[in-house]
Structure formats: structure tokens, C-alpha cells
Design an enzyme around this catalytic site. Structure first.
Site, PDB file in Angstrom:
ATOM      1  N   ARG A  96      -0.538  -9.294  13.039  1.00 16.46           N
ATOM      2  CA  ARG A  96      -1.076  -8.259  12.134  1.00 16.46           C
ATOM      3  C   ARG A  96      -1.928  -8.890  11.040  1.00 16.46           C
ATOM      4  O   ARG A  96      -2.969  -8.360  10.667  1.00 16.46           O
ATOM      5  CB  ARG A  96       0.079  -7.453  11.514  1.00 16.46           C
ATOM      6  CG  ARG A  96       0.740  -6.535  12.531  1.00 16.46           C
ATOM      7  CD  ARG A  96       2.090  -6.050  12.052  1.00 16.46           C
ATOM      8  NE  ARG A  96       2.006  -5.219  10.869  1.00 16.46           N
ATOM      9  CZ  ARG A  96       3.061  -4.938  10.091  1.00 16.46           C
ATOM     10  NH1 ARG A  96       4.250  -5.438  10.389  1.00 16.46           N
ATOM     11  NH2 ARG A  96       2.917  -4.161   9.048  1.00 16.46           N
ATOM     12  N   ARG A 108      11.860  -6.048   4.519  1.00 15.93           N
ATOM     13  CA  ARG A 108      11.642  -4.595   4.464  1.00 15.93           C
ATOM     14  C   ARG A 108      12.650  -3.872   5.366  1.00 15.93           C
ATOM     15  O   ARG A 108      12.950  -4.305   6.476  1.00 15.93           O
ATOM     16  CB  ARG A 108      10.223  -4.246   4.905  1.00 15.93           C
ATOM     17  CG  ARG A 108      10.033  -2.725   4.994  1.00 15.93           C
ATOM     18  CD  ARG A 108       8.607  -2.302   4.989  1.00 15.93           C
ATOM     19  NE  ARG A 108       7.868  -2.790   6.141  1.00 15.93           N
ATOM     20  CZ  ARG A 108       6.560  -2.568   6.297  1.00 15.93           C
ATOM     21  NH1 ARG A 108       5.890  -1.880   5.399  1.00 15.93           N
ATOM     22  NH2 ARG A 108       5.931  -3.038   7.346  1.00 15.93           N
ATOM     23  N   LYS A 114       0.839  -1.215   0.000  1.00 16.98           N
ATOM     24  CA  LYS A 114       0.000   0.000   0.000  1.00 16.98           C
ATOM     25  C   LYS A 114       0.872   1.263   0.000  1.00 16.98           C
ATOM     26  O   LYS A 114       0.660   2.168  -0.797  1.00 16.98           O
ATOM     27  CB  LYS A 114      -0.946   0.018   1.219  1.00 16.98           C
ATOM     28  CG  LYS A 114      -1.870  -1.177   1.298  1.00 16.98           C
ATOM     29  CD  LYS A 114      -2.795  -1.104   2.495  1.00 16.98           C
ATOM     30  CE  LYS A 114      -2.095  -1.114   3.845  1.00 16.98           C
ATOM     31  NZ  LYS A 114      -1.349  -2.351   4.135  1.00 16.98           N
ATOM     32  N   ARG A 139      -9.762   0.587   8.525  1.00 17.35           N
ATOM     33  CA  ARG A 139      -9.296  -0.774   8.760  1.00 17.35           C
ATOM     34  C   ARG A 139     -10.336  -1.595   9.509  1.00 17.35           C
ATOM     35  O   ARG A 139     -10.107  -2.763   9.792  1.00 17.35           O
ATOM     36  CB  ARG A 139      -8.048  -0.678   9.622  1.00 17.35           C
ATOM     37  CG  ARG A 139      -6.782  -1.150   8.943  1.00 17.35           C
ATOM     38  CD  ARG A 139      -5.732  -0.992   9.975  1.00 17.35           C
ATOM     39  NE  ARG A 139      -4.500  -1.591   9.726  1.00 17.35           N
ATOM     40  CZ  ARG A 139      -3.465  -1.000   9.151  1.00 17.35           C
ATOM     41  NH1 ARG A 139      -3.574   0.197   8.643  1.00 17.35           N
ATOM     42  NH2 ARG A 139      -2.323  -1.618   9.085  1.00 17.35           N
ATOM     43  N   ARG A 142      11.559  -2.401  10.985  1.00 13.30           N
ATOM     44  CA  ARG A 142      10.443  -1.947  11.826  1.00 13.30           C
ATOM     45  C   ARG A 142      10.182  -2.989  12.900  1.00 13.30           C
ATOM     46  O   ARG A 142      10.166  -4.182  12.608  1.00 13.30           O
ATOM     47  CB  ARG A 142       9.192  -1.762  10.947  1.00 13.30           C
ATOM     48  CG  ARG A 142       8.689  -0.342  10.906  1.00 13.30           C
ATOM     49  CD  ARG A 142       7.671  -0.130   9.835  1.00 13.30           C
ATOM     50  NE  ARG A 142       6.369  -0.734  10.142  1.00 13.30           N
ATOM     51  CZ  ARG A 142       5.274  -0.560   9.397  1.00 13.30           C
ATOM     52  NH1 ARG A 142       5.325   0.193   8.311  1.00 13.30           N
ATOM     53  NH2 ARG A 142       4.140  -1.133   9.728  1.00 13.30           N
TER      54      ARG A 142
HETATM   55  P1  AP5 Z   1       4.868  -1.649   1.773  1.00 13.65           P
HETATM   56  O1  AP5 Z   1       4.531  -0.787   0.604  1.00 13.65           O
HETATM   57  O2  AP5 Z   1       5.680  -1.072   2.867  1.00 13.65           O
HETATM   58  O3  AP5 Z   1       3.541  -2.355   2.309  1.00 13.65           O
HETATM   59  P2  AP5 Z   1       2.322  -1.759   3.128  1.00 13.65           P
HETATM   60  O4  AP5 Z   1       1.101  -2.437   2.599  1.00 13.65           O
HETATM   61  O5  AP5 Z   1       2.349  -0.279   3.144  1.00 13.65           O
HETATM   62  O6  AP5 Z   1       2.700  -2.392   4.531  1.00 13.65           O
HETATM   63  P3  AP5 Z   1       2.615  -1.827   6.013  1.00 13.65           P
HETATM   64  O7  AP5 Z   1       3.305  -2.874   6.853  1.00 13.65           O
HETATM   65  O8  AP5 Z   1       3.140  -0.448   6.124  1.00 13.65           O
HETATM   66  O9  AP5 Z   1       1.108  -1.889   6.231  1.00 13.65           O
HETATM   67  P4  AP5 Z   1       0.377  -1.975   7.536  1.00 13.65           P
HETATM   68  O10 AP5 Z   1      -0.982  -1.751   7.028  1.00 13.65           O
HETATM   69  O11 AP5 Z   1       0.540  -3.173   8.377  1.00 13.65           O
HETATM   70  O12 AP5 Z   1       1.108  -0.896   8.422  1.00 13.65           O
HETATM   71  P5  AP5 Z   1       0.734   0.579   8.821  1.00 13.65           P
HETATM   72  O13 AP5 Z   1       1.978   1.341   8.822  1.00 13.65           O
HETATM   73  O14 AP5 Z   1      -0.433   1.081   8.074  1.00 13.65           O
HETATM   74  O15 AP5 Z   1       5.609  -2.961   1.195  1.00 13.65           O
HETATM   75  C1  AP5 Z   1       6.129  -3.937   2.071  1.00 13.65           C
HETATM   76  C2  AP5 Z   1       7.498  -4.432   1.577  1.00 13.65           C
HETATM   77  O16 AP5 Z   1       7.338  -5.128   0.333  1.00 13.65           O
HETATM   78  C3  AP5 Z   1       8.490  -3.284   1.279  1.00 13.65           C
HETATM   79  O17 AP5 Z   1       9.766  -3.712   1.637  1.00 13.65           O
HETATM   80  C4  AP5 Z   1       8.376  -3.081  -0.265  1.00 13.65           C
HETATM   81  O18 AP5 Z   1       9.571  -2.596  -0.818  1.00 13.65           O
HETATM   82  C5  AP5 Z   1       8.043  -4.489  -0.731  1.00 13.65           C
HETATM   83  N1  AP5 Z   1       7.136  -4.509  -1.884  1.00 13.65           N
HETATM   84  C6  AP5 Z   1       6.041  -3.721  -2.063  1.00 13.65           C
HETATM   85  N2  AP5 Z   1       5.416  -4.039  -3.217  1.00 13.65           N
HETATM   86  C7  AP5 Z   1       6.133  -5.069  -3.772  1.00 13.65           C
HETATM   87  C8  AP5 Z   1       6.004  -5.838  -4.973  1.00 13.65           C
HETATM   88  N3  AP5 Z   1       5.003  -5.629  -5.836  1.00 13.65           N
HETATM   89  N4  AP5 Z   1       6.917  -6.801  -5.217  1.00 13.65           N
HETATM   90  C9  AP5 Z   1       7.933  -7.022  -4.358  1.00 13.65           C
HETATM   91  N5  AP5 Z   1       8.126  -6.325  -3.206  1.00 13.65           N
HETATM   92  C10 AP5 Z   1       7.239  -5.355  -2.918  1.00 13.65           C
HETATM   93  O19 AP5 Z   1       0.223   0.336  10.329  1.00 13.65           O
HETATM   94  C11 AP5 Z   1       1.103  -0.054  11.370  1.00 13.65           C
HETATM   95  C12 AP5 Z   1       0.300  -0.242  12.640  1.00 13.65           C
HETATM   96  O20 AP5 Z   1      -0.348   0.986  13.005  1.00 13.65           O
HETATM   97  C13 AP5 Z   1      -0.848  -1.262  12.558  1.00 13.65           C
HETATM   98  O21 AP5 Z   1      -0.425  -2.582  12.795  1.00 13.65           O
HETATM   99  C14 AP5 Z   1      -1.783  -0.753  13.675  1.00 13.65           C
HETATM  100  O22 AP5 Z   1      -1.321  -1.106  14.935  1.00 13.65           O
HETATM  101  C15 AP5 Z   1      -1.659   0.765  13.536  1.00 13.65           C
HETATM  102  N6  AP5 Z   1      -2.651   1.327  12.594  1.00 13.65           N
HETATM  103  C16 AP5 Z   1      -2.392   2.003  11.436  1.00 13.65           C
HETATM  104  N7  AP5 Z   1      -3.525   2.383  10.854  1.00 13.65           N
HETATM  105  C17 AP5 Z   1      -4.530   1.939  11.645  1.00 13.65           C
HETATM  106  C18 AP5 Z   1      -5.950   2.004  11.552  1.00 13.65           C
HETATM  107  N8  AP5 Z   1      -6.564   2.611  10.516  1.00 13.65           N
HETATM  108  N9  AP5 Z   1      -6.677   1.439  12.544  1.00 13.65           N
HETATM  109  C19 AP5 Z   1      -6.091   0.834  13.610  1.00 13.65           C
HETATM  110  N10 AP5 Z   1      -4.749   0.727  13.747  1.00 13.65           N
HETATM  111  C20 AP5 Z   1      -3.978   1.283  12.765  1.00 13.65           C
END
Ligand code: AP5
Length: 210
Positions: free
Chosen positions: A167, A123, A13, A88, A156
């Protein structure tokens, strides 16, 4: 255009939000990034959120709804935005509707759990600016240094394998129901996220244009 990017943790994402932002000239609103900044700054909200993030659990809806209300009221969101990682839960999606936020498209980036586990294991993120890399799929030019700002690349804390399991569980239980929620509203497009980063961007931009 107001867009939601749905998808499991590590589906890509954040990576794809950057591409769409560049192309459509609209900001990405990532609740994950906002929460991590609050943790880094040691704010009261950050300290509360950290407990949940470190366990791989979702932060309470009331906190997230407050964050999003404030962020979407900022002037740069007036001509469109991409929501990355929010909503979410169904409660967060309903809160957006109650706020009168009109969503044009919801993209569900679909990636299998086994691939996600591999992606999150490799990552690396910049400790200074938050830019995201992958040791194989998107390496930085210099090992362990951010291309953008030269900051140190780190793993991370919530990318630890045990936390990733939690997660993914939270995603399947609490976030996946949003696929049906937005399909019923005629907003959903599904994009296969298994391809390379560049190929996925192409599929995604085509889906947004359609
Ligand atoms: P990346 O683009 O970083 O993936 P992402 O989907 O953004 O992953 P996140 O881990 O950031 O998502 P998340 O939803 O768990 O975390 P968030 O920060 O929102 O890609 C991942 C890896 O793969 C990278 O190394 C990239 O280079 C690689 N990659 C990408 N695309 C690729 C491809 N096509 N091919 C190969 N490699 C690829 O949330 C963190 C925490 O915050 C949550 O766990 C929760 O506790 C809290 N939180 C955040 N938002 C909320 C909410 N709305 N409600 C409640 N809690 C929340």
C-alpha cells in the site's frame, strides 16, 4: 467547503475526517469505507474490488470514478464534503475536474513511513460499524469492543505488514504526484501529521481556516 484529505495509508485521514465533519457539519466520503461495505454485502463491485484491496493495490480508476460520481450527487454533499482517500491517482483528480467538482482546499497530511507502519500494526476496527481505534494511541474503553456500538474489534486484513508495504509503494508511486498536481492549482496546504490525534486536529482546523 469541499475538501480533499491526501495522505499515505494510516496517515490519519479517517481519524481527522471525523473531527472535521463534526466541526464543519459536512459529510466525509471515504472510498475505502464504500468499498469495504460493498465487499461485506457481497455485491459484484465488492467482489471485484476485494482482489485489489487484499493485495494492497489500488482499485481501477473506472470503478472509483463511478462510485464518487454517484456519492457526490447525493443531497447531503450539496453544502460541502470531505474526500477521504480519493482522488488517489492523477486520472481520478482529472475526472473530478471533468465532473465540474470545485475543490476549495487539499490538505496533505504528512507522516513518515516508519510511523505509519507502527500505526497500522496497532489499528483495530469495529467489525460492525467500522469505527477505528489504536491499541496505544486511541484505545477502546473495553478491550476489543467498540465504544460506539459494542461490536467486536478486528484487525483489517490489509493491515498485515506485507500488505502495508504494498500500500505504501502504491501511495508513493501513484498518489504522491497529486501533491504537485494540487500545489500547481494553488489548493494545497501541508499539515504535519506526527503529533497526537488532538494536536493534529488543531493544526488541521487552523490550516482550513487560514
Ligand atoms: P486512520 O485514521 O485509520 O488512517 P487513514 O489515513 O484513514 O488510513 P487508511 O488505512 O484507512 O487509509 P488507506 O488510504 O490506506 O485506506 P482506505 O480505507 O482509504 O489512522 C490509522 C491508525 O493510526 C488508527 O489506528 C488511528 O487510531 C491511529 N492514528 C491516527 N492519527 C494518529 C495520530 N496523530 N497519532 C497516533 N495515532 C494516530 O483504502 C483501502 C483500500 O481500498 C486501498 O488500499 C485500495 O485498495 C482501495 N481504495 C480506496 N480508495 C481508493 C481509490 N480512491 N482509488 C483506488 N483504490 C482505492
Amino acid at each position: 467547503m469541499n475538501i480533499i484529505l491526501l495522505g499515505a495509508p494510516g496517515a490519519g485521514k479517517g481519524t481527522q475526517a471525523e473531527v472535521i465533519c463534526d466541526k464543519l457539519k459536512i459529510p466525509a466520503v471515504s472510498t475505502g469505507n464504500i468499498l469495504r461495505a460493498a465487499v461485506k454485502n457481497g455485491t459484484e463491485m465488492g467482489l471485484k474490488a476485494q482482489e485489489f484491496i487484499d493485495k494492497g493495490a489500488l482499485v481501477p480508476d473506472s470503478v472509483i470514478i463511478g462510485i464518487i460520481k454517484e456519492r457526490l450527487a447525493e443531497p447531503d454533499c450539496a453544502n460541502g464534503f470531505i474526500l477521504d482517500g480519493v482522488p488517489r491517482t492523477v486520472a481520478q483528480a482529472e475526472a473530478l475536474e471533468q465532473m465540474g467538482v470545485v475543490i476549495d482546499k487539499v490538505v496533505d497530511l504528512e507522516v513518515a513511513d516508519e510511523i505509519i507502519i507502527h500505526r497500522l500494526a496497532g489499528r483495530r476496527v469495529c467489525s460492525a460499524c467500522g469505527a477505528s481505534y489504536h491499541v496505544e494511541n486511541k484505545p477502546s474503553r473495553e478491550p476489543d469492543r467498540c465504544d460506539r456500538c459494542g461490536g467486536a474489534l478486528i484487525i483489517r486484513k490489509d493491515d498485515a505488514p506485507e500488505t502495508v508495504k504494498g500500500r505504501l509503494k502504491a501511495y508513493h508511486e501513484l498518489t504522491e504526484p497529486l501533491i504537485a498536481f494540487y500545489r500547481e492549482r494553488g489548493k494545497l496546504v501541508v499539515v504535519e501529521g506526527h503529533e497526537s490525534i488532538a494536536d493534529t486536529s488543531e493544526l488541521l482546523l487552523k490550516a482550513l481556516e487560514a
